[in-house]
Each structure stands twice: as structure tokens, then as C-alpha cells.
Design a protein around this motif. Structure first.
Motif, PDB file in Angstrom:
ATOM      1  N   ARG A  43      18.870  43.482  56.782  1.00  0.00           N
ATOM      2  CA  ARG A  43      17.463  44.222  56.312  1.00  0.00           C
ATOM      3  C   ARG A  43      17.431  44.891  54.985  1.00  0.00           C
ATOM      4  O   ARG A  43      16.369  44.678  54.377  1.00  0.00           O
ATOM      5  CB  ARG A  43      17.512  45.417  57.408  1.00  0.00           C
ATOM      6  N   ALA A  44      18.522  45.034  54.261  1.00  0.00           N
ATOM      7  CA  ALA A  44      18.604  45.402  52.984  1.00  0.00           C
ATOM      8  C   ALA A  44      18.321  44.399  52.183  1.00  0.00           C
ATOM      9  O   ALA A  44      17.422  44.670  51.097  1.00  0.00           O
ATOM     10  CB  ALA A  44      19.745  46.147  52.751  1.00  0.00           C
ATOM     11  N   PHE A  45      18.996  43.275  52.397  1.00  0.00           N
ATOM     12  CA  PHE A  45      18.058  41.863  51.636  1.00  0.00           C
ATOM     13  C   PHE A  45      16.832  41.800  51.719  1.00  0.00           C
ATOM     14  O   PHE A  45      16.220  41.268  50.799  1.00  0.00           O
ATOM     15  CB  PHE A  45      19.170  40.769  52.205  1.00  0.00           C
ATOM     16  N   ALA A  46      16.203  42.005  52.780  1.00  0.00           N
ATOM     17  CA  ALA A  46      14.788  41.962  53.125  1.00  0.00           C
ATOM     18  C   ALA A  46      13.822  42.681  52.551  1.00  0.00           C
ATOM     19  O   ALA A  46      12.516  42.186  52.423  1.00  0.00           O
ATOM     20  CB  ALA A  46      14.708  41.789  54.646  1.00  0.00           C
ATOM     21  N   SER A  47      14.405  43.887  52.275  1.00  0.00           N
ATOM     22  CA  SER A  47      13.308  44.808  51.504  1.00  0.00           C
ATOM     23  C   SER A  47      12.799  44.778  50.041  1.00  0.00           C
ATOM     24  O   SER A  47      13.570  43.919  49.352  1.00  0.00           O
ATOM     25  CB  SER A  47      13.945  46.273  51.585  1.00  0.00           C
ATOM     26  N   GLY A  48      11.930  44.981  49.961  1.00  0.00           N
ATOM     27  CA  GLY A  48      11.038  44.860  48.674  1.00  0.00           C
ATOM     28  C   GLY A  48      11.790  45.898  47.728  1.00  0.00           C
ATOM     29  O   GLY A  48      12.021  45.690  46.284  1.00  0.00           O
ATOM     30  N   ASN A  49      12.282  46.788  48.012  1.00  0.00           N
ATOM     31  CA  ASN A  49      13.016  48.382  47.553  1.00  0.00           C
ATOM     32  C   ASN A  49      13.477  48.999  48.425  1.00  0.00           C
ATOM     33  O   ASN A  49      13.348  48.906  49.666  1.00  0.00           O
ATOM     34  CB  ASN A  49      12.078  49.145  46.517  1.00  0.00           C
ATOM     35  N   MET A  50      14.548  49.908  48.095  1.00  0.00           N
ATOM     36  CA  MET A  50      15.215  50.656  49.098  1.00  0.00           C
ATOM     37  C   MET A  50      15.657  51.864  48.585  1.00  0.00           C
ATOM     38  O   MET A  50      16.035  52.157  47.588  1.00  0.00           O
ATOM     39  CB  MET A  50      16.671  49.805  49.667  1.00  0.00           C
ATOM     40  N   ILE A  51      15.472  52.881  49.636  1.00  0.00           N
ATOM     41  CA  ILE A  51      15.940  54.430  49.232  1.00  0.00           C
ATOM     42  C   ILE A  51      17.130  54.727  50.551  1.00  0.00           C
ATOM     43  O   ILE A  51      16.858  54.246  51.632  1.00  0.00           O
ATOM     44  CB  ILE A  51      14.703  55.457  49.666  1.00  0.00           C
ATOM     45  N   ASP A  52      18.166  55.157  49.755  1.00  0.00           N
ATOM     46  CA  ASP A  52      19.145  55.149  50.903  1.00  0.00           C
ATOM     47  C   ASP A  52      19.987  56.415  50.381  1.00  0.00           C
ATOM     48  O   ASP A  52      20.209  56.994  49.311  1.00  0.00           O
ATOM     49  CB  ASP A  52      20.483  54.296  50.383  1.00  0.00           C
ATOM     50  N   MET A  53      19.943  57.248  51.863  1.00  0.00           N
ATOM     51  CA  MET A  53      20.431  58.654  51.729  1.00  0.00           C
ATOM     52  C   MET A  53      21.906  58.567  52.222  1.00  0.00           C
ATOM     53  O   MET A  53      22.185  58.043  53.306  1.00  0.00           O
ATOM     54  CB  MET A  53      19.948  59.494  52.675  1.00  0.00           C
ATOM     55  N   GLU A  54      23.166  58.919  51.492  1.00  0.00           N
ATOM     56  CA  GLU A  54      24.292  59.055  51.775  1.00  0.00           C
ATOM     57  C   GLU A  54      24.978  60.247  52.208  1.00  0.00           C
ATOM     58  O   GLU A  54      24.696  61.112  51.619  1.00  0.00           O
ATOM     59  CB  GLU A  54      25.332  58.198  50.737  1.00  0.00           C
ATOM     60  N   THR A  55      25.432  60.330  53.408  1.00  0.00           N
ATOM     61  CA  THR A  55      26.126  61.584  53.941  1.00  0.00           C
ATOM     62  C   THR A  55      26.896  62.087  53.258  1.00  0.00           C
ATOM     63  O   THR A  55      28.154  61.090  52.900  1.00  0.00           O
ATOM     64  CB  THR A  55      26.149  61.366  55.515  1.00  0.00           C
TER      65      THR A  55
END
Length: 604
Positions: free
Chosen positions: A91-103
């Protein structure tokens, strides 16, 4: 995490807002819906993830960033195009851009076994938000954290109502009534490391929200909205990761359930719509170093999403989304090349009956990077992104299922990064400049038919986006400066005979930018922020009546940390919209004027 606390950011939208190339769509107040569009692609091309596991909303394809709070977040990353790290989900490869929150993983000294953090935040218009966090060290291999937050706000703030789009004629001061919000969030985490190179993390998350919805502002109308919504969200997710010298592997799993209820009793009527959504997500990734100059990654995801609604008779939809990707990275001397092929297949069942067609496609990505020296890097990438219509676009508010094609976005980017440092090391930083061209084909356009409850969805849209993002970061003896600027020409090229051909698309400014300055010293740390947004248009036609004026939003922060006994007391004061600027991000949804927020927390 420290940087997030210093700026007074509470919600994920507070961090994302102001990033280069990002346009935030905000309906106002603490509880107003907040979504983003990155480089003109629209919110549905953005993937939001927690610990690398995507947050899905198959109903409308949009993630409300205002629902996710930052209390136990280590950092937030944002990437355009493609992240250049191993062990990504498909899914990360498929996105146009990505926001990731790391705990945030709890960190303890050798003698520590537990840590508590209590906090209280208050501010303008009835804002009150207590927080509790408990971290526990169960031994060398196991740690845990529990974080809980309650937030309430009356949301009753004044605003200026202008009677014309020019803002030069008659106006009156009104109040934003019926916009109270009550939110509760609880988050529990386990961090287990059974042996060297093996980690297992598990998160349990619960969100409960009640919103009063004030609706759009209308002239000469004092009717108080009867719209309300209730939302419940629960998910549990795990990430198992194994890292060895030549290879690494990862398994991701998630189960989610959400309940949404929309109630409208305006003018004596009664409308109650409910949506129940469930999700099961499973992903596997493998990274392998083939040689000193070649790596390969493979990943495969499967996601099952089920939605039930009382909107009409076609009230049960199930979607199976399968993705698989093969990626390779070649690197030698100053060069690096990365490429992948992604396969996507989506099948829907409407009331347990298979729908036609099945959507499937193979999409490519290629990126080149060249290091001209120790401090200068050139980069280039092309990415083909594929978005299948969501449930609302396909099945709800209509007479028959719509025959829609997926949207397809082509992303092309070229840029460079230049780092710098003075001879004595007192000044350091970097500058980045990216030019990009995006084209969206088969853009889904919504048009009303017999009334506003029945819409015609058609693949009519072509949008061309040409832009430049520039950022600068600089550190000078305790002073940190950050700035960004974005130029974005996002125009409608759907139909050359249309009255809107060549016009800037809605809510997308051509010019935007911002700056932040922070001075850290022994007495009190000070920060100053500025965000400038050029004029936008709320309608497809770039007419004067649709024009939203440009605005400048200024903020001021002050914070100090004090050692008291065995703990640390942190104090923070933030002033927002210092000039009391009256502006709207979404037409007829006024934003708050000058307001303040004060926070205090004690960690021991």
C-alpha cells in the motif's frame, strides 16, 4: 516528540499544515474535518499510516487528520512519490504520497521501571484537554505504554460575516454557534524484542467523538443547525520485524471497526444515517541484499473492507483489495537507481453479489539519484498511481451502481538538495528545490441531477499540475530557521469548450509558504511562525464571487522545562492568529480569530 510539544501541536493536521506542497482543507474549529491535498492530487491519493500500517476509509477515501492526536508520537514523516526505505507495505508503494505517524518507544535508564506523565491543556473558547500517560519497563525485552486524552471545546468563537466576496462592503460580527466537540482517545502499546534483530509491536486504539455541526454560514439566516455526528473507532494492529545482515522481513496485521452516525433535526425534520465499517488487513514484506550494489524488495497486501449503511436498499458492500510489488535498488559510487512494478486488483460485492468489472492494473515507478559531492544531491522520479472509486462514489445516493473508471495520476519530479556548514561549524543547514508535473486522468466529477440528494458521477476530469516546492533549514548558535514556498498551477484541462477550461482547480492556491524561527536559551525558549496562503477559488469558475482572499497567519510560542525533584515540569504558551485575521479555508466555514492555548505537564 520534543519538537511536536514545543510548537503546541495537538492533532496530526497541526503538523502537516504548512508543509511544502500540502494544501489543508479545514472546516474550522477543533472539531472541523481536516483533510489534505498534496501537489494537487486530492486527499484520496494520500496514504496516512500509523507505524507503517495504513489507515483506511473505503467509504469516502478521505482520512480526517483531526481525529489523530500526537501525545505519544515520536515523529511524523511525509514523503512525496516514494519512501526510500526497506520493508514497506504494498500500500505504501501504491500511494501518491504518504504521512506516517511513528509511535514513541519508551526509553528508560538502567534503574527505571516506570514513568508517568500527566498534562493539562486549556485555551480559548472552552478548550480543555487533560492527558495521562503511563510507561512500564517489564524487563530487558518487554516495554509498554498507555496514553489517554480527553478534549472538549465549546467552539463558540466570533467571526466577521462579509456580505460580498470583495470584503469591502457591509459586514457584521457573528458567533460560530453549535460547534461544540467532545473527543476521547485511548492508545495502548506493547514493545517486545525476544532476541537481537527481532521486534514485535502491538497497538490497541480507541476513539470516541461527538460533534455539533454548525453547517455553512449563510447571509440573513439565524437558523441554528440541528446536525450532529457520533463516531466510534477501534483497531488493533501488530508489526513483526526480523533483521539480519543480508535480509529483513516484516509482517503487518490489523483489524478495525468503526461506527458513524449522522443526525439532522434542522427545521423540525429528522434524518439519521448510520455507517458501520470493518477492515481486516494483512501484509508481508521481504528485503534482500543481493550484492554490495543491489537490493531487492517484495511485498504483498490483502485488505477486506465491509460497509453497512441504512442510506438505501443497497446497504452492504464488501471490497477485496490485493496489491503485490517487486522493487529493486541499484547503488554504486555516486549513483542510485530504484524501480518497481506494482500490481493492484480490486473486487467488490454489493449485497453479496459480485459486481462487474474487476479493477486491476500494473503501475510502474522509477527514480534516479546522483550525489555530486558530499553535500549536493540530484534526484528524479516518475510514478504512475492508480485510485479505484470509493463506496460513496459508486453505490450511495443513486438509483443504480455507477459505471466509473479509476482515476490515474502520473507524477514526474526533478529536484536537488544542497547541504551547507560553516568552517567553524556554528552555521549549518540545507536547501531543497523540487519541480514537478502531475497529470490526473479520468478524474471523477460529481454533478447534481434531479436534486441535491442524487448525484451523477462521471469520468470527465483531466487536471494538469505544474509546481515548485522549495524549503530551507538553518541552525545558528541556538537559533533554528525553517522556511518553505510552493508555487502550484493546477488547472482544469477537461474540455476545451467548457467555461472552466484552463482555470485553477478549487481550493488550490498558486502561491503559499511559511517560516518558523526558534530560539533556545537558558531562560525561556521562543518560537515564531508565519503561514501565508494566496487567494483560492471555491468554485470551478475562477470568478470574483468564488474568490477566497489571501491571508497571513502568525503564531507565537514560549516554553520552558524545569527539573523538579525526580521529574520534569514543562510549561508552554501558544498564541495563534496574532493579527486576528478573518479567513476561510473552505468557503462559508470561518476559521478562528486570535486565540491562545496553554499547556502544563509533569513527567516523573
Amino acid at each position: 516528540m520534543k519538537r511536536i510539544e514545543q510548537t503546541g501541536a495537538m492533532q496530526l493536521s497541526d503538523v502537516v499544515n504548512g508543509m511544502a506542497g500540502v494544501t489543508l482543507k479545514d472546516y474550522g474549529g477543533v472539531g472541523g474535518m481536516k483533510t489534505i491535498s498534496a501537489r494537487g492530487l486530492g486527499s484520496q491519493f494520500s496514504t496516512v499510516a500509523i507505524d507503517g500500517i495504513p489507515i483506511d476509509n473505503t467509504q469516502n477515501g478521505q482520512v480526517d487528520l483531526g481525529k489523530y492526536f500526537l501525545g505519544n508520537t515520536a515523529y511524523v514523516s511525509f514523503s512525496q512519490g516514494q519512501q526510500n526505505v526497506p520493508l514497506l507495505s504494498a500500500r505504501a508503494f501504491a500511494s501518491g504520497n504518504m504521512i506516517d505517524m511513528e509511535t514513541a518507544v519508551p526509553q528508560f535508564t538502567a534503574s527505571e521501571r516506570r514513568r508517568f506523565k500527566i498534562g493539562l491543556e486549556g485555551g480559548s473558547f472552552g478548550l480543555l484537554s487533560p492527558t495521562l500517560q503511563w510507561e512500564r519497563n517489564w524487563g530487558r525485552r518487554l516495554k509498554s505504554s498507555v496514553w489517554a486524552n480527553y478534549l472538549k471545546s465549546d467552539g463558540d468563537y466570533p467571526f466577521t460575516l462579509y456580505y460580498t466576496a470583495s470584503h469591502n462592503d457591509s459586514s457584521s460580527v457573528e458567533r460560530r454557534k453549535h460547534s461544540a466537540v467532545r473527543l476521547f482517545t485511548a492508545d495502548g502499546n506493547l514493545f517486545f524484542a525476544p532476541s537481537h534483530g527481532k521486534t514485535l509491536t502491538t497497538k490497541i486504539h480507541y476513539f470516541d467523538g461527538e460533534y455539533e455541526l454548525p453547517g455553512p454560514v449563510a447571509l440573513y439566516s439565524q437558523v441554528v443547525s440541528g446536525q450532529r455526528s457520533k463516531e466510534r473507532l477501534f483497531f488493533v494492529q501488530s508489526r513483526w520485524r526480523v533483521t539480519r545482515e543480508q535480509w529483513a522481513g516484516q509482517l503487518l496485521g490489523k483489524l478495525r471497526y468503526s461506527y458513524d452516525n449522522y443526525l439532522d433535526t434542522t427545521a423540525g425534520g429528522y434524518l439519521s444515517n448510520t455507517y458501520r465499517q470493518g477492515e481486516a488487513f494483512l501484509s508481508g514484506s521481504l528485503h534482500r541484499a543481493l550484492s554490495a550494489w543491489a537490493d531487492v524488495d517484495v511485498a504483498s497486501d490483502e485488505c477486506l473492507t465491509h460497509l453497512e449503511s441504512n442510506v438505501d436498499l443497497r446497504n452492504r458492500v464488501t471490497r477485496q483489495h490485493i496489491s503485490a510489488v517487486v522493487s529493486t535498488r541499484l547503488h554504486w559510487e555516486r549513483w542510485e537507481i530504484q524501480a518497481h512494478l506494482l500490481y493492484t486488483r480490486v473486487d467488490d460485492h454489493l449485497n453479496d453479489v459480485d459486481t462487474v468489472p474487476t479493477w486491476q492494473r500494473v503501475t510502474p515507478y522509477i527514480a534516479l539519484m546522483y550525489k555530486m559531492g558530499e553535500r549536493t544531491t540530484l534526484r528524479l522520479f516518475y510514478k504512475d498511481t492508480y485510485r479505484v472509486p470509493n463506496f460513496s462514489e459508486l453505490y450511495f445516493f443513486q438509483l443504480i451502481p455507477r459505471n466509473l473508471r479509476p482515476e490515474r495520476a502520473h507524477q514526474l519530479n526533478i529536484g536537488f538538495t544542497q547541504a551547507f556548514v560553516s568552517s567553524d561549524g556554528t552555521i549549518s543547514g540545507q536547501v531543497t528545490v523540487d519541480g514537478y508535473y502531475n497529470r490526473v486522468n479520468d478524474k471523477i466529477i460529481a454533478r447534481p441531477t434531479v436534486n441535491i440528494y442524487y448525484w451523477s458521477m462521471q469520468n470527465l476530469g483531466i487536471v494538469d499540475i505544474l509546481g515548485v516546492d522549495a524549503t530551507v533549514q538553518c541552525h545558528i548558535d541556538g537559533v533554528t530557521l525553517q522556511g518553505n514556498y510552493t508555487f502550484q498551477s493546477a488547472v482544469d484541462h477537461t474540455d476545451s469548450k467548457s467555461a472552466t477550461y484552463g482555470y485553477q482547480i478549487v481550493y488550490t492556491p498558486r502561491h503559499s509558504g511559511g517560516a518558523d524561527v526558534r530560539w533556545e536559551n537558558w531562560w525561556v525558549n521562543l518560537g515564531f511562525g508565519m503561514q501565508m496562503i494566496g487567494h483560492r477559488y471555491s468554485g470551478a469558475q475562477n470568478a470574483a464571487d468564488n474568490r477566497l482572499p489571501a491571508y497571513c497567519d502568525l503564531t507565537l510560542h514560549a516554553d520552558r522545562r524545569i527539573n523538579i525533584g525526580s521529574g520534569i515540569l514543562a510549561l508552554r504558551l501558544s498564541l495563534f492568529n496574532l493579527l486576528d485575521t478573518q479567513y476561510e479555508i473552505v468557503a462559508a466555514y470561518p476559521m478562528m480569530g486570535r486565540n491562545w492555548r496553554m499547556g502544563i505537564n509533569y513527567t516523573f
